[in-house]
Design a protein around this motif. Structure first.
Motif, PDB file in Angstrom:
ATOM      1  N   VAL A  72       0.815  -1.213   0.000  1.00 38.38           N
ATOM      2  CA  VAL A  72       0.000   0.000   0.000  1.00 38.38           C
ATOM      3  C   VAL A  72       0.849   1.263   0.000  1.00 38.38           C
ATOM      4  O   VAL A  72       0.333   2.347  -0.180  1.00 38.38           O
ATOM      5  N   GLN A 122      -1.659   0.705  -6.076  1.00 35.27           N
ATOM      6  CA  GLN A 122      -3.063   0.899  -5.703  1.00 35.27           C
ATOM      7  C   GLN A 122      -3.908   1.188  -6.919  1.00 35.27           C
ATOM      8  O   GLN A 122      -5.005   0.657  -7.086  1.00 35.27           O
ATOM      9  N   GLU A 123      -3.343   2.037  -7.807  1.00 33.87           N
ATOM     10  CA  GLU A 123      -4.076   2.388  -9.020  1.00 33.87           C
ATOM     11  C   GLU A 123      -4.312   1.133  -9.862  1.00 33.87           C
ATOM     12  O   GLU A 123      -5.425   0.877 -10.331  1.00 33.87           O
ATOM     13  N   PHE A 148      -6.929  -1.232  -8.230  1.00 32.41           N
ATOM     14  CA  PHE A 148      -8.323  -0.813  -8.405  1.00 32.41           C
ATOM     15  C   PHE A 148      -8.816  -1.162  -9.804  1.00 32.41           C
ATOM     16  O   PHE A 148      -9.879  -1.752  -9.972  1.00 32.41           O
ATOM     17  N   MET A 159      -9.085  -4.984 -10.315  1.00 27.89           N
ATOM     18  CA  MET A 159     -10.192  -5.582  -9.552  1.00 27.89           C
ATOM     19  C   MET A 159     -11.520  -5.261 -10.211  1.00 27.89           C
ATOM     20  O   MET A 159     -12.403  -6.123 -10.292  1.00 27.89           O
ATOM     21  N   THR A 218     -13.850  -8.177 -11.625  1.00 29.10           N
ATOM     22  CA  THR A 218     -15.188  -8.390 -11.070  1.00 29.10           C
ATOM     23  C   THR A 218     -16.227  -8.397 -12.172  1.00 29.10           C
ATOM     24  O   THR A 218     -17.116  -9.255 -12.198  1.00 29.10           O
ATOM     25  N   VAL A 219     -16.107  -7.435 -13.098  1.00 28.87           N
ATOM     26  CA  VAL A 219     -17.083  -7.391 -14.184  1.00 28.87           C
ATOM     27  C   VAL A 219     -17.016  -8.675 -15.002  1.00 28.87           C
ATOM     28  O   VAL A 219     -18.046  -9.267 -15.331  1.00 28.87           O
ATOM     29  N   LEU A 249     -18.696 -11.387 -13.167  1.00 28.99           N
ATOM     30  CA  LEU A 249     -20.164 -11.280 -13.144  1.00 28.99           C
ATOM     31  C   LEU A 249     -20.764 -11.690 -14.484  1.00 28.99           C
ATOM     32  O   LEU A 249     -21.856 -12.260 -14.523  1.00 28.99           O
ATOM     33  N   LEU A 263     -19.883   2.446 -14.937  1.00 24.19           N
ATOM     34  CA  LEU A 263     -18.461   2.113 -15.107  1.00 24.19           C
ATOM     35  C   LEU A 263     -17.866   2.843 -16.300  1.00 24.19           C
ATOM     36  O   LEU A 263     -16.709   3.255 -16.273  1.00 24.19           O
ATOM     37  N   LEU A 298     -14.029   7.379  -8.258  1.00 29.23           N
ATOM     38  CA  LEU A 298     -13.776   5.973  -7.944  1.00 29.23           C
ATOM     39  C   LEU A 298     -14.899   5.354  -7.127  1.00 29.23           C
ATOM     40  O   LEU A 298     -15.260   4.198  -7.336  1.00 29.23           O
ATOM     41  N   LEU A 348     -17.584   4.361  -9.278  1.00 27.62           N
ATOM     42  CA  LEU A 348     -17.255   3.117 -10.010  1.00 27.62           C
ATOM     43  C   LEU A 348     -17.548   1.900  -9.143  1.00 27.62           C
ATOM     44  O   LEU A 348     -18.082   0.899  -9.626  1.00 27.62           O
ATOM     45  N   VAL A 349     -17.213   2.009  -7.847  1.00 25.99           N
ATOM     46  CA  VAL A 349     -17.509   0.886  -6.951  1.00 25.99           C
ATOM     47  C   VAL A 349     -19.009   0.660  -6.893  1.00 25.99           C
ATOM     48  O   VAL A 349     -19.484  -0.485  -6.913  1.00 25.99           O
ATOM     49  N   VAL A 353     -20.054  -1.244  -9.942  1.00 23.53           N
ATOM     50  CA  VAL A 353     -19.786  -2.687  -9.823  1.00 23.53           C
ATOM     51  C   VAL A 353     -20.854  -3.334  -8.954  1.00 23.53           C
ATOM     52  O   VAL A 353     -21.390  -4.398  -9.269  1.00 23.53           O
ATOM     53  N   LEU A 388     -12.060  -3.204  -3.297  1.00 23.75           N
ATOM     54  CA  LEU A 388     -12.106  -2.014  -4.153  1.00 23.75           C
ATOM     55  C   LEU A 388     -12.102  -0.745  -3.315  1.00 23.75           C
ATOM     56  O   LEU A 388     -11.379   0.212  -3.610  1.00 23.75           O
ATOM     57  N   PHE A 405      -8.728  -0.046  -1.860  1.00 24.32           N
ATOM     58  CA  PHE A 405      -7.851   0.552  -2.881  1.00 24.32           C
ATOM     59  C   PHE A 405      -8.176   2.033  -3.024  1.00 24.32           C
ATOM     60  O   PHE A 405      -7.266   2.872  -3.129  1.00 24.32           O
ATOM     61  N   PHE A 417      -6.634   4.083  -0.297  1.00 24.13           N
ATOM     62  CA  PHE A 417      -5.188   4.299  -0.434  1.00 24.13           C
ATOM     63  C   PHE A 417      -4.876   5.215  -1.611  1.00 24.13           C
ATOM     64  O   PHE A 417      -3.910   5.978  -1.570  1.00 24.13           O
ATOM     65  N   ILE A 418      -5.686   5.141  -2.674  1.00 21.25           N
ATOM     66  CA  ILE A 418      -5.461   6.063  -3.793  1.00 21.25           C
ATOM     67  C   ILE A 418      -5.671   7.495  -3.317  1.00 21.25           C
ATOM     68  O   ILE A 418      -4.893   8.401  -3.639  1.00 21.25           O
ATOM     69  N   TYR A 469      -2.776  10.262  -3.794  1.00 24.52           N
ATOM     70  CA  TYR A 469      -2.919  11.302  -4.819  1.00 24.52           C
ATOM     71  C   TYR A 469      -3.802  12.460  -4.376  1.00 24.52           C
ATOM     72  O   TYR A 469      -3.881  13.467  -5.061  1.00 24.52           O
ATOM     73  N   ILE A 529      -5.649  10.713 -11.981  1.00 20.97           N
ATOM     74  CA  ILE A 529      -4.693   9.690 -11.544  1.00 20.97           C
ATOM     75  C   ILE A 529      -4.200   9.009 -12.801  1.00 20.97           C
ATOM     76  O   ILE A 529      -4.880   8.162 -13.357  1.00 20.97           O
TER      77      ILE A 529
END
Lengths: 519, 116
Positions: free
Chosen positions: A168, A174-175, A178, A181, A185-186, A189, B22, B28, B31-32, B35, B92, B95, B98-99, B103, B111
């Motif tokens: 971390v 991290q970028e 994200f 993931m 995930t998509v 699904l 999405l 972000l 986006l979560v 999902v 997610l 993340f 932490f992003i 940033y 980003i």
């Protein structure tokens, strides 16, 4: 047939899984104990994969069923059909072949990690996630059930993203985590939606049971489309590849290769769906050509994007993306010609499947080299490093061998499998072979540039780490030996392991179904 | 009450909404949420597969004849899928946290260390 090889399919999943959860506990006893434990788990798993392969290929790659729980796994229905119950694993030549690839990649990655991770923190998390990823990959390869396949797919997704992002303190990881993931995930699904559709239509989840009942109606076609999209996305085929260079590039160097093995496991899932689940119930020529379309795009875009990279790991990562295209091309040509079953279709399949293990060996080698040189040079930027060949003689030789193998230069293994693909795809349409050959040549140019940037030039002003330690050199040497052995004796390996795997997909649908349903 | 195919339409709508989120949102957290929307749509679809109107829960060792029961398998699938969804959403979001720390922004357009 020993008891160990009988139970190998389930032990391949159970041993790494137990190991993954035991690592944080054993890590409390000290690093040395933990490393020995992880090494034992990895060695045992690899030995099991070898035993399983020896057993399955000894039977010519025929499908066999492993039942979790009591023996009778079929119940007769009033309609006269039988329906499978219990948790079933089904192993045929293709599964055993994929098991070999996974074992080869994980054991070298873990051996390399011991010295790569010596001075870094977070080792417990690292080994735990790596073993979990291994368990998930083996699960995807051994399972005989669509829903369990989805579950293992998600296990690998979560473990892989954990591996990419568990450091971390690095913003980039991290970028990447994200992004990867989200796409994983998509894709998962999509697969789940397709599994739901198939369940609703045919009332079962077992692959053989579904394959028996498939009619190729509209719902089946929608499910096929969803599975194709989801699994191609997880395998990193262009145009759904955006996550792949981030994933391979930002994961710790030894695990990038395991992530490639994970992509190959999704590819295996795709092949299983196309050949065993659907077979010729939907127009195989159409799906074959769709696969070829993906393949050409992947080959071409992967290589051209590799050309412009300055980050050594990102460059190799795009190379890895392009190689997925070659596997898709070989198998796509096989699928497009499956109805007529001409001889060259099987050759194309052999090429595509042989390329999987070749790619795992040489991409794995290149990622390990990238890890060793970025550790020695303190950077991954090709413009900032140089002259490493002065201090890292063995490593530079390994890099050259890996790069030549990946670009398909004889006498290394990449040539052996790519030649089969060129030959067979030329028979289908010369255009396919031309794109594939041109891209291979471009890939050679990419790696010449990388070699020149990293290894040639004046002796570096700041003396870096010198030659990589022995703990890193040995895994690289093992992979190099595999690359050379597969390149020098392709006939031996094609005959022993590749042909049974290819035949299991091409001819084995009925055998796969009757192993579960009987008759 | 008979609801016909309405739940299937709703689940398809949820999936489409999630994919739209999405593709076109930049935050972000959104986006979560996207999902999660797809996930909910798929889960709703799975539950609907096994639903029988006026059905009862299939908790019997020997089922009595003539009872309408909902199918148990899709419910088991949905439970598994919900648990997996929990893990992915948590991963997610962590993340994203932490992003934000690295940033100071959650805007995907700002980003861009990993481009090309």
């Amino acid at each position: 047939m020993s008891a160990l090889s009988v139970h190998a399919p389930v032990l391949l999943i159970a041993i790494p899984l137990l190991g993954a959860f035991a690592v944080p506990l054993i890590g409390k006893l000290g690093r040395g104990v933990r490393d020995v434990f992880v090494g034992l788990i990895a060695a045992f798993t690899a030995a099991l994969a070898g035993l399983l392969a020896a057993d399955v290929f000894g039977r010519g790659g025929a499908a066999s069923v492993y039942v979790l729980g009591g023996k009778p796994f079929n119940i007769p229905l009033p309609s006269g059909m039988t329906a499978p119950i219990r948790i079933l694993l089904e192993v045929d030549g293709m599964s055993a072949f994929m098991g070999l690839i996974t074992a080869l990649v994980t054991i070298t990655a873990i051996a390399f990690s011991f010295s790569y991770w010596k001075k870094r923190s977070g080792g417990n998390m690292y080994y735990s996630l790596l073993l979990l990823l291994t368990a998930g990959i083996f699960g995807m390869e051994m399972t005989g059930d669509m829903f369990n396949f989805f579950v293992f797919l998600e296990v690998t997704s979560i473990a892989a993203c954990g591996l990419i992002g568990f450091r971390v303190w690095l913003g980039r990881s991290q970028e990447a985590g994200f992004k990867v993931m989200t796409l994983y995930t998509v894709s998962g699904l999509f697969v789940l939606l397709a599994v739901g559709l198939l369940y609703g239509e045919h009332g079962g989840l077992n692959i053989a049971y579904l394959a028996h009942g498939l009619t190729g109606g509209l719902i089946d076609k929608i499910a096929l489309g969803l599975l194709l999209t989801g699994l191609a996305m997880k395998a990193g085929a262009v145009p759904m590849h955006m996550w792949a260079p981030d994933a391979y590039g930002e994961a710790p160097a030894p695990t990038s290769a395991v992530l490639v093995a994970n992509s190959q496991a999704s590819l295996y899932g795709l092949f299983r769906v196309l050949f065993t689940l659907f077979g010729i119930t939907v127009s195989a020529a159409t799906t074959g050509w769709i696969l070829i379309g993906f393949a050409l795009l992947t080959i071409f875009v992967g290589v051209t994007m590799a050309l412009v990279q300055n980050d050594i790991k990102r460059l190799i990562a795009y190379g890895a993306v392009s190689q997925i295209g070659y596997m898709l091309l070989g198998v796509g040509v096989g699928l497009a010609t499956i109805v007529a079953k001409p001889a060259y279709g099987l050759v194309a399949m052999q090429g595509g499947i042989f390329h999987m293990i070749n790619d795992a060996a040489c991409i794995g080698l290149l990622f390990l080299v990238a890890g060793a040189i970025s550790r020695a040079a303190g950077t991954r930027d090709l413009n900032k490093m140089g002259g490493l060949a002065h201090t890292m003689k063995y490593t530079s030789v390994f890099f050259v061998i890996g790069a030549f193998a990946l670009a398909g230069v004889p006498p290394f293994n990449g040539f052996a499998s790519k030649f089969l693909i060129y030959e067979a795809s030329f028979k289908l349409s010369p255009f396919l072979a031309i794109i594939a050959i041109l891209s291979s040549i471009l890939l050679l140019a990419v790696f010449v540039k990388a070699f020149q940037g990293a290894f040639l030039g004046p002796r570096p002003a700041s003396p870096g780490g010198g030659e990589a330690p022995l703990g890193m050199l040995i895994p690289m040497a093992v992979l190099t030996l595999v690359v050379i052995a597969f390149g020098l004796f392709p006939g031996f390996f094609v005959e022993r392991i590749v042909t049974p795997a290819a035949r299991a997909l091409w001819f084995g649908r009925d055998a796969y179904i009757s192993a579960i349903l009987g008759g | 009450m008979n609801v016909g195919n309405l739940p299937f339409i709703v689940s398809a709508l949820l999936v489409v909404l999630g994919i739209y989120t999405l593709l076109f949102k930049r935050n972000l957290i959104k986006l979560v949420i996207g999902v999660s929307l797809i996930e909910t749509g798929v889960n709703l679809f799975l539950v609907m597969l096994g639903y029988r109107s006026e059905g009862i829960a299939p908790i019997y060792t020997f089922a009595p004849a003539g009872e309408r029961m909902v199918l148990p398998t899709p419910q088991a699938l949905t439970l598994t899928s919900i648990v997996i969804g929990l893990a992915t959403t948590a991963l997610l979001l962590s993340f994203a946290v932490f992003i934000w720390r690295h940033y100071g922004t959650l805007d995907v357009h700002k980003i861009k260390e990993l481009k090309g």
